[in-house]
Design a protein around this motif. Structure first.
Motif, PDB file in Angstrom:
ATOM      1  N   MET A 198      -7.709  28.963   7.917  1.00  0.00           N
ATOM      2  CA  MET A 198      -7.903  28.120   8.173  1.00  0.00           C
ATOM      3  C   MET A 198      -9.812  27.544   7.640  1.00  0.00           C
ATOM      4  O   MET A 198      -9.782  26.333   7.524  1.00  0.00           O
TER       5      MET A 198
ATOM      6  N   THR B 235      -8.934  23.452   6.732  1.00  0.00           N
ATOM      7  CA  THR B 235      -9.928  22.853   7.368  1.00  0.00           C
ATOM      8  C   THR B 235     -10.578  21.871   6.293  1.00  0.00           C
ATOM      9  O   THR B 235     -10.618  21.027   6.084  1.00  0.00           O
TER      10      THR B 235
ATOM     11  N   LYS C  19     -14.897  21.284  15.819  1.00  0.00           N
ATOM     12  CA  LYS C  19     -14.070  22.677  16.386  1.00  0.00           C
ATOM     13  C   LYS C  19     -13.772  23.487  16.050  1.00  0.00           C
ATOM     14  O   LYS C  19     -13.769  24.389  15.574  1.00  0.00           O
ATOM     15  N   LEU C  20     -12.728  22.836  14.264  1.00  0.00           N
ATOM     16  CA  LEU C  20     -12.235  24.187  13.070  1.00  0.00           C
ATOM     17  C   LEU C  20     -13.823  24.563  12.635  1.00  0.00           C
ATOM     18  O   LEU C  20     -13.603  25.841  12.213  1.00  0.00           O
TER      19      LEU C  20
ATOM     20  N   THR D  91     -16.039  33.328  11.769  1.00  0.00           N
ATOM     21  CA  THR D  91     -14.604  34.293  11.018  1.00  0.00           C
ATOM     22  C   THR D  91     -15.586  35.259  10.468  1.00  0.00           C
ATOM     23  O   THR D  91     -17.358  35.099  10.662  1.00  0.00           O
TER      24      THR D  91
ATOM     25  N   GLU E  28      -8.370  33.825   8.546  1.00  0.00           N
ATOM     26  CA  GLU E  28      -9.813  32.836   9.064  1.00  0.00           C
ATOM     27  C   GLU E  28      -9.806  32.318   7.314  1.00  0.00           C
ATOM     28  O   GLU E  28      -9.928  31.121   7.329  1.00  0.00           O
TER      29      GLU E  28
ATOM     30  N   TYR F 143     -14.767  27.364  14.562  1.00  0.00           N
ATOM     31  CA  TYR F 143     -13.961  28.249  13.946  1.00  0.00           C
ATOM     32  C   TYR F 143     -14.424  29.525  13.303  1.00  0.00           C
ATOM     33  O   TYR F 143     -14.197  30.445  13.161  1.00  0.00           O
ATOM     34  N   LEU F 144     -14.761  28.734  11.779  1.00  0.00           N
ATOM     35  CA  LEU F 144     -15.024  28.884  10.638  1.00  0.00           C
ATOM     36  C   LEU F 144     -16.129  29.492  10.445  1.00  0.00           C
ATOM     37  O   LEU F 144     -17.128  30.744  10.636  1.00  0.00           O
TER      38      LEU F 144
END
Length: 145
Positions: A126, A130, A20-21, A28, A123, A24-25
């Motif tokens: 993160m 990650t 999930k991480l 970005t 971003e 998200y990346l």
């Protein structure tokens, strides 16, 4: 060294959370090639061979010059091979990865905000968090590659 455990078998939910991480990346504003440089740098610092190998291959497939991959370990001395934004991202990566050694300096924070704006800096943070999570998982279980 042999692998200690197969996380996918023991706790598959761990990978669900991590993916999930990763998802998200993918949405970005941080270019994928820069993400790979950040992933490589953090993996070097964390001595995660599994992640370093994977991200070096991905970076080459994306067209990141081999010379950049070789020099990322000494990015602070190889100014001609990295843009100001890349150097800011790599400095931020170094400091976030080694956060227990003094936090993140005002200079590194200001440089990354200057290069990417506050939203982009968040971003990038993160992305660094990650890869550090992935590195810790893979090193702790001695993931084979």
């Amino acid at each position: 060294m042999s692998q200690r455990m197969d996380l996918a078998k023991v706790q598959p939910g761990i990978f669900d959370a991590m993916y999930k991480l990763k998802g998200y990346l993918a949405i970005t504003s941080i270019p994928p090639s820069l993400q790979e440089l950040v992933f490589i740098r953090a993996s070097q610092l964390n001595q995660c061979g599994f992640c370093l190998d994977m991200h070096a291959v991905r970076a080459l497939e994306m067209g990141v010059p081999a010379r950049s991959l070789v020099l990322v370990n000494t990015w602070h001395e190889a100014h001609a091979h990295f843009t100001a934004a890349e150097r800011a991202a790599l400095a931020f990566t170094d400091e976030v990865t080694h956060i227990s050694e003094g936090g993140v300096s005002d200079a590194a924070y200001a440089a990354v905000v200057n290069a990417f704006g506050e939203s982009g800096a968040a971003e990038l943070l993160m992305a660094i968090i990650t890869i550090n999570n992935w590195n810790r998982l893979m090193v702790a279980v001695r993931r084979d590659f």
